[in-house]
Design an enzyme around this catalytic site. Structure first.
Site, PDB file in Angstrom:
ATOM      1  N   SER A 187       0.833  -1.190   0.000  1.00 30.14           N
ATOM      2  CA  SER A 187       0.000   0.000   0.000  1.00 30.14           C
ATOM      3  C   SER A 187       0.879   1.256   0.000  1.00 30.14           C
ATOM      4  O   SER A 187       1.706   1.410  -0.902  1.00 30.14           O
ATOM      5  CB  SER A 187      -0.965  -0.033   1.191  1.00 30.14           C
ATOM      6  OG  SER A 187      -1.952   0.953   1.073  1.00 30.14           O
ATOM      7  N   ASP A 273      -9.255  -4.156  -5.797  1.00 34.89           N
ATOM      8  CA  ASP A 273      -8.753  -3.189  -4.823  1.00 34.89           C
ATOM      9  C   ASP A 273      -9.323  -1.809  -5.117  1.00 34.89           C
ATOM     10  O   ASP A 273      -8.976  -1.183  -6.122  1.00 34.89           O
ATOM     11  CB  ASP A 273      -7.223  -3.163  -4.882  1.00 34.89           C
ATOM     12  CG  ASP A 273      -6.595  -2.343  -3.772  1.00 34.89           C
ATOM     13  OD1 ASP A 273      -7.305  -1.557  -3.119  1.00 34.89           O
ATOM     14  OD2 ASP A 273      -5.376  -2.493  -3.561  1.00 34.89           O
ATOM     15  N   HIS A 308      -7.899  -4.879  -1.375  1.00 35.71           N
ATOM     16  CA  HIS A 308      -6.641  -4.268  -0.945  1.00 35.71           C
ATOM     17  C   HIS A 308      -5.767  -5.232  -0.161  1.00 35.71           C
ATOM     18  O   HIS A 308      -4.565  -5.025  -0.048  1.00 35.71           O
ATOM     19  CB  HIS A 308      -6.948  -3.026  -0.107  1.00 35.71           C
ATOM     20  CG  HIS A 308      -5.777  -2.120   0.079  1.00 35.71           C
ATOM     21  ND1 HIS A 308      -5.013  -1.656  -0.971  1.00 35.71           N
ATOM     22  CD2 HIS A 308      -5.214  -1.591   1.203  1.00 35.71           C
ATOM     23  CE1 HIS A 308      -4.042  -0.883  -0.515  1.00 35.71           C
ATOM     24  NE2 HIS A 308      -4.144  -0.826   0.803  1.00 35.71           N
TER      25      HIS A 308
END
Length: 329
Positions: A187, A273, A308
């Site tokens: 991320s 995501d 995610h």
């Protein structure tokens, strides 16, 4: 969440035109030159974590403007020879937490430096310990919008500089083979790892999953949560600020850093995501190393039904296997 981005066959060919500033390289060279005037390591103090098989140190190193940045340094207990090192960057809103939280890399035989995120740490996990003294520039409440109207003021200029200096710091710590340093992140951490790959030419490898700061313009249109949503929310109020904000973000674009990378790279992405859309990861992957003298090895692992979280622990297992081959740990 259903699939919402481009189909996989289009993602595999996706190479959007980059709005790259003409002074992109000069901007980062000047920024890093200033930070590089300082010796990297300030202190390294042993800490008792209660773990018998991993040793840890509370480290402070000099990041942006020579300011101290905290980190945890861990390695297998009793290791007597220099080890390959992993420098890990945490996700958005996280700090370094506690030293026993992330021991995978040390347990696998690597020296491990986990960098604290300056001015973050209050949204997830167990907190952080590094302030951001420059966070007063105009912007919204979240780190992604701090100083958004000018590249030199933006939070990510400081955080990316810290990330680069973390590599210098781990190389200065005892028990590290400085020729075998890998940048790792998920991320926001993935975006930082990519930036480091583009700014540090002699990394051994890069591990990137669900990277933030990639394909930023498209992500602002698609993402429905997280940092991109914060930026969109800020621009919904500051309706005249979009041009300045996008110019600032063009200096932080992960695909631009990826073009300049040299190290072998291992990517992972969940195709559902909505925080860091997969087109962003592919925009960086498809341009990765294109300015290098020789195109570095790179591979992408996709998880069609994941968001995610991507491949989560399954992906970490792939990273461990791949990295052991690449750095000969």
């Amino acid at each position: 969440m259903p699939a919402f981005d481009l189909p996989l066959d289009e993602l595999q060919r996706y190479r959007p035109v980059l709005d790259e500033p003409a002074d992109f390289d000069a901007f980062w060279q000047d920024t890093l030159k200033e930070a590089g005037r300082h010796d990297p390591v300030v202190s390294a103090r042993p800490v008792d974590t209660g773990l018998r098989l991993v040793e840890s140190w509370d480290v402070a190193f000099r990041g942006f403007a020579g300011e101290p940045v905290r980190a945890w340094y861990s390695r297998p207990a009793g290791a007597s020879h220099p080890l390959p090192a992993v420098v890990e960057y945490a996700g958005y809103g996280r700090g370094r937490g506690l030293p026993h939280e992330r021991i995978t890399w040390a347990a696998a035989g690597f020296a491990h430096l986990l960098m604290d995120n300056r001015g973050q740490g209050d949204q997830y996990g167990c907190g952080g310990d590094t302030p951001d003294p420059h966070a007063s520039a105009p912007g919204g409440p979240g780190p992604a919008t701090r100083g958004l109207l000018a590249p030199r003021d933006h939070h990510y200029r400081r955080l990316i500089t810290d990330a680069v200096r973390a590599v210098a710091a781990v190389r200065a710590l005892p028990g590290v083979d400085g020729t075998r340093v890998t940048a790792v992140g998920n991320s926001q951490g993935g975006g930082l790892a990519l930036a480091v790959a583009g700014l540090v030419p002699d990394l051994a490898a890069v591990l990137v999953s669900a990277p933030l700061l990639c394909g930023i313009r498209r992500a602002l249109d698609l993402a429905g949560a997280g940092p991109y949503d914060e930026i969109a929310g800020y621009l919904a109020v500051r309706r005249d600020a979009a041009e300045a904000a996008l110019r600032t973000l063009s200096y932080m674009e992960g695909a631009s850093f990826a073009r300049r990378a040299h190290a072998p790279a291992h990517f992972g992405v969940g195709l559902r995501d909505t925080v860091c859309p997969p087109s962003g990861a592919y925009s960086a992957f498809n341009r990765y190393g294109e300015l290098a003298d020789r195109t570095p090895h790179r591979e992408m692992h996709t998880y069609p039904f994941n968001g995610h979280e991507g491949g989560d622990a399954v992906h970490v297992r792939k990273q461990l296997s791949w990295l052991r081959e690449v750095v000969d740990a």
